[in-house]
Design a protein around this motif. Structure first.
Motif, PDB file in Angstrom:
ATOM      1  N   GLY A   1       0.778  -1.199   0.028  1.00 55.36           N
ATOM      2  CA  GLY A   1       0.027   0.097  -0.173  1.00 55.36           C
ATOM      3  C   GLY A   1       0.819   1.337  -0.088  1.00 55.36           C
ATOM      4  N   PRO A   2       0.338   2.585   0.567  1.00 52.01           N
ATOM      5  CA  PRO A   2      -0.675   2.555   1.421  1.00 52.01           C
ATOM      6  C   PRO A   2      -2.178   2.283   0.423  1.00 52.01           C
ATOM      7  CG  PRO A   2      -0.015   4.521   0.669  1.00 52.01           C
ATOM      8  CD  PRO A   2       0.825   3.792   0.171  1.00 52.01           C
ATOM      9  N   TRP A   3      -3.180   1.857   1.165  1.00 44.85           N
ATOM     10  CA  TRP A   3      -4.478   1.435   0.852  1.00 44.85           C
ATOM     11  C   TRP A   3      -5.582   2.296   1.541  1.00 44.85           C
ATOM     12  CZ3 TRP A   3      -4.702  -1.028  -3.842  1.00 44.85           C
ATOM     13  CH2 TRP A   3      -3.576  -1.554  -4.032  1.00 44.85           C
ATOM     14  N   GLU A   4      -6.181   3.213   0.929  1.00 45.84           N
ATOM     15  CA  GLU A   4      -7.239   4.079   1.866  1.00 45.84           C
ATOM     16  C   GLU A   4      -8.152   3.403   2.587  1.00 45.84           C
ATOM     17  OE1 GLU A   4      -6.238   4.425  -1.312  1.00 45.84           O
ATOM     18  OE2 GLU A   4      -5.244   6.271  -1.463  1.00 45.84           O
ATOM     19  N   ASP A   5      -8.982   2.399   2.155  1.00 40.88           N
ATOM     20  CA  ASP A   5      -9.717   1.839   2.530  1.00 40.88           C
ATOM     21  C   ASP A   5      -9.207   0.467   3.069  1.00 40.88           C
ATOM     22  OD1 ASP A   5     -11.876   0.593   3.758  1.00 40.88           O
ATOM     23  OD2 ASP A   5     -13.258   0.628   2.249  1.00 40.88           O
ATOM     24  N   MET A   6      -8.563   0.216   4.373  1.00 41.51           N
ATOM     25  CA  MET A   6      -8.080  -0.815   4.809  1.00 41.51           C
ATOM     26  C   MET A   6      -8.796  -2.102   4.887  1.00 41.51           C
ATOM     27  SD  MET A   6      -4.781  -0.129   5.088  1.00 41.51           S
ATOM     28  CE  MET A   6      -4.106  -1.449   6.259  1.00 41.51           C
ATOM     29  N   ALA A   7     -10.108  -1.943   5.430  1.00 41.33           N
ATOM     30  CA  ALA A   7     -10.842  -3.097   5.170  1.00 41.33           C
ATOM     31  C   ALA A   7     -11.550  -3.699   3.790  1.00 41.33           C
ATOM     32  CB  ALA A   7     -12.274  -2.634   5.861  1.00 41.33           C
ATOM     33  N   ALA A   8     -11.094  -2.981   2.895  1.00 41.53           N
ATOM     34  CA  ALA A   8     -11.256  -3.299   1.273  1.00 41.53           C
ATOM     35  C   ALA A   8     -10.219  -3.551   0.419  1.00 41.53           C
ATOM     36  CB  ALA A   8     -12.256  -2.338   0.702  1.00 41.53           C
ATOM     37  N   ARG A   9      -9.017  -3.483   1.269  1.00 45.74           N
ATOM     38  CA  ARG A   9      -7.610  -3.662   0.372  1.00 45.74           C
ATOM     39  C   ARG A   9      -7.619  -5.219  -0.034  1.00 45.74           C
ATOM     40  NH1 ARG A   9      -2.572  -4.165   4.585  1.00 45.74           N
ATOM     41  NH2 ARG A   9      -3.501  -5.986   6.057  1.00 45.74           N
ATOM     42  N   PRO A  10      -7.157  -5.192  -1.408  1.00 42.92           N
ATOM     43  CA  PRO A  10      -7.272  -6.533  -1.927  1.00 42.92           C
ATOM     44  C   PRO A  10      -6.294  -7.463  -1.329  1.00 42.92           C
ATOM     45  CG  PRO A  10      -5.900  -5.013  -3.178  1.00 42.92           C
ATOM     46  CD  PRO A  10      -6.409  -4.100  -2.147  1.00 42.92           C
ATOM     47  N   LEU A  11      -6.836  -8.816  -1.455  1.00 41.51           N
ATOM     48  CA  LEU A  11      -6.031  -9.990  -0.996  1.00 41.51           C
ATOM     49  C   LEU A  11      -4.988 -10.640  -2.227  1.00 41.51           C
ATOM     50  CD1 LEU A  11      -5.024 -12.148   1.155  1.00 41.51           C
ATOM     51  CD2 LEU A  11      -6.965 -13.514   0.272  1.00 41.51           C
ATOM     52  N   PHE A  12      -3.824 -10.523  -2.034  1.00 42.17           N
ATOM     53  CA  PHE A  12      -2.993 -10.872  -3.235  1.00 42.17           C
ATOM     54  C   PHE A  12      -2.772 -12.483  -2.959  1.00 42.17           C
ATOM     55  CE2 PHE A  12      -2.355  -6.514  -3.127  1.00 42.17           C
ATOM     56  CZ  PHE A  12      -2.135  -6.060  -4.697  1.00 42.17           C
ATOM     57  N   VAL A  13      -3.174 -13.305  -3.835  1.00 43.58           N
ATOM     58  CA  VAL A  13      -2.984 -14.628  -3.875  1.00 43.58           C
ATOM     59  C   VAL A  13      -1.985 -15.358  -4.824  1.00 43.58           C
ATOM     60  CG1 VAL A  13      -3.995 -17.015  -3.952  1.00 43.58           C
ATOM     61  CG2 VAL A  13      -5.399 -15.136  -2.780  1.00 43.58           C
ATOM     62  N   VAL A  14      -1.004 -15.857  -4.509  1.00 46.55           N
ATOM     63  CA  VAL A  14       0.117 -16.260  -5.355  1.00 46.55           C
ATOM     64  C   VAL A  14       0.210 -17.905  -5.384  1.00 46.55           C
ATOM     65  CG1 VAL A  14       2.554 -16.241  -5.885  1.00 46.55           C
ATOM     66  CG2 VAL A  14       1.527 -14.321  -4.756  1.00 46.55           C
ATOM     67  N   ALA A  15      -0.245 -18.420  -6.545  1.00 41.39           N
ATOM     68  CA  ALA A  15      -0.299 -19.943  -6.693  1.00 41.39           C
ATOM     69  C   ALA A  15       0.908 -20.172  -7.335  1.00 41.39           C
ATOM     70  CB  ALA A  15      -1.564 -20.283  -7.607  1.00 41.39           C
ATOM     71  N   GLY A  16       1.702 -21.068  -6.621  1.00 40.16           N
ATOM     72  CA  GLY A  16       3.095 -21.355  -6.999  1.00 40.16           C
ATOM     73  C   GLY A  16       4.020 -21.746  -5.947  1.00 40.16           C
ATOM     74  N   GLU A  17       5.094 -22.563  -6.352  1.00 39.97           N
ATOM     75  CA  GLU A  17       6.241 -22.975  -5.325  1.00 39.97           C
ATOM     76  C   GLU A  17       7.519 -22.429  -6.061  1.00 39.97           C
ATOM     77  OE1 GLU A  17       6.562 -23.339  -2.380  1.00 39.97           O
ATOM     78  OE2 GLU A  17       4.495 -24.100  -1.994  1.00 39.97           O
ATOM     79  N   GLY A  18       8.473 -22.324  -5.343  1.00 36.71           N
ATOM     80  CA  GLY A  18       9.816 -22.147  -5.759  1.00 36.71           C
ATOM     81  C   GLY A  18      10.842 -21.749  -4.581  1.00 36.71           C
ATOM     82  N   PRO A  19      11.893 -21.442  -5.272  1.00 38.44           N
ATOM     83  CA  PRO A  19      13.173 -21.159  -4.293  1.00 38.44           C
ATOM     84  C   PRO A  19      13.048 -19.865  -3.379  1.00 38.44           C
ATOM     85  CG  PRO A  19      13.875 -20.642  -6.505  1.00 38.44           C
ATOM     86  CD  PRO A  19      12.513 -21.507  -6.530  1.00 38.44           C
TER      87      PRO A  19
END
Length: 360
Positions: free
Chosen positions: A208-226
């Motif tokens: 962020g910063p994100w103005e509306d902390m309640a609505a800030r997005p969730l970043f989801v990372v699908a994968g594995e690695g070093p």
């Protein structure tokens, strides 16, 4: 026609692409032989698609003795082939050095990113491919420009289709519950946890910063690695809204729950993740690198690599500007329907294999 594919170690798109070409060529009555490490046969089963397979150790790092053995094996095994089609820079250079007869084509799936001695060696391999190969296929315009500068005579765009996207097995709400997303929008990244993928930039955006902390997005990372441990330390230390979801076999389910697909990658050719996003009708926020602009078109927001502020602004635009998400989603669905299929890719390589084809 007798076609010999040569490829190195791969666990992803290159192996799937060769499998798809193998199936299409065999179905059309051509003879196919695949040469590569045992691991690729175990994962992609080219023999199961009707091809012959012979193990040839094409490693992912320079090794003079092993490389000489690979060159000799390729020369011996492809002496009766009408076409030798290598995939990847190292496989292409080894095939060029071991060439006896027939047309030689090479598809370059990745850009040169290494530096130092390894970068020097890979630069030499690029020059071998550019000067000794009949036809070079590239997955992005920048690769084509580089190979032309190095002296390649016939450079063409590779047609790389995405496999059909299977239907989701779970509802978006079930996926949201698993991820503990609450009411927050989900930005999905499908990537190996490796240096090329620009994940440090993703974390900068998520911070962020994100103005509306309640609505800030969730970043989801699908994968594995070093880089997993390093990323986890920062996520936990800074309390970032990022979930490392690991390797997943439910990508259609994740796409169904996502608001958009997000990538901050340093370079990509024709990434499967973005093609899957478009086929699922999901907008894309991405860095404007490699072949991404050609794929995304008007179905997303593109930002220069490393521009954290620009990427964060793109996220805000998508999530808060009235009608933005809906407009981009409609464009994504349209582009997803326009994606080339496996038949288009096979017909494309058959034109490449035709010595009289004038389109190069």
């Amino acid at each position: 026609m007798r076609v010999a594919f040569v490829l190195g170690t791969t666990s992803g798109g290159t192996g799937r692409h060769v499998r798809m070409l193998t199936e299409g060529l065999v179905r059309r009555g051509h003879q196919v032989l695949v040469l590569g490490p045992r691991s690729v046969e175990e994962q992609f089963s080219y023999a199961g698609a009707g091809a012959g397979f012979v193990e040839v150790a094409v490693s992912d790092r320079p090794h003079p003795r092993n490389d000489l053995r690979a060159v000799l094996a390729i020369s011996r095994l492809t002496r009766d082939a009408d076409v030798v089609h290598a995939h990847g820079l190292r496989a292409g250079a080894l095939a060029a050095l071991g060439r006896r007869r027939g047309l030689l084509a090479v598809t370059l799936h990745n850009a040169l990113t290494a530096s130092g001695f390894v970068g020097f060696v890979y630069g030499a391999l690029e020059r071998i491919v550019a000067r000794r190969v009949d036809r070079v296929l590239v997955v992005s315009p920048d690769l084509g420009e580089r190979m032309t500068r190095l002296g390649a005579r016939d450079v063409r765009a590779a047609v790389v289709p995405a496999p059909p996207l299977r239907p989701a097995k779970r509802t978006p709400q079930e996926v949201r519950d698993e991820l503990r997303a609450g009411e927050r929008p989900i930005l999905l990244t499908i990537a190996r946890l490796a240096q090329q993928k620009g994940l440090e930039t993703l974390l900068d955006v998520a911070a962020g910063p994100w103005e509306d902390m309640a609505a800030r997005p969730l970043f989801v990372v699908a994968g594995e690695g070093p880089r997993r441990a390093e990323l986890e330390r920062r996520i936990q230390g800074e309390g970032l809204p990022v979930t490392l979801a690991g390797n997943r076999d439910d990508i259609p389910d994740l796409l169904g729950a996502a608001t958009a697909v997000f990538t901050a990658t340093r370079w990509e050719g024709q990434p499967l993740s973005i093609r899957e996003a478009l086929m699922a009708g999901k907008p894309v926020i991405a860095t404007s690198v490699g072949g991404i602009p050609e794929i995304v078109g008007d179905a997303g927001i593109l930002v220069p690599y490393g521009d954290v502020r620009g990427l964060r602004t793109a996220v805000r635009t998508l999530l808060t500007e009235p009608g933005a998400a809906e407009t981009l989603a409609a464009a994504a669905s349209r582009r997803g329907r326009e994606m080339p299929d496996g038949d288009a890719a096979v017909e494309s390589v058959l034109r490449v294999y035709d010595r009289e084809d004038p389109t190069g």
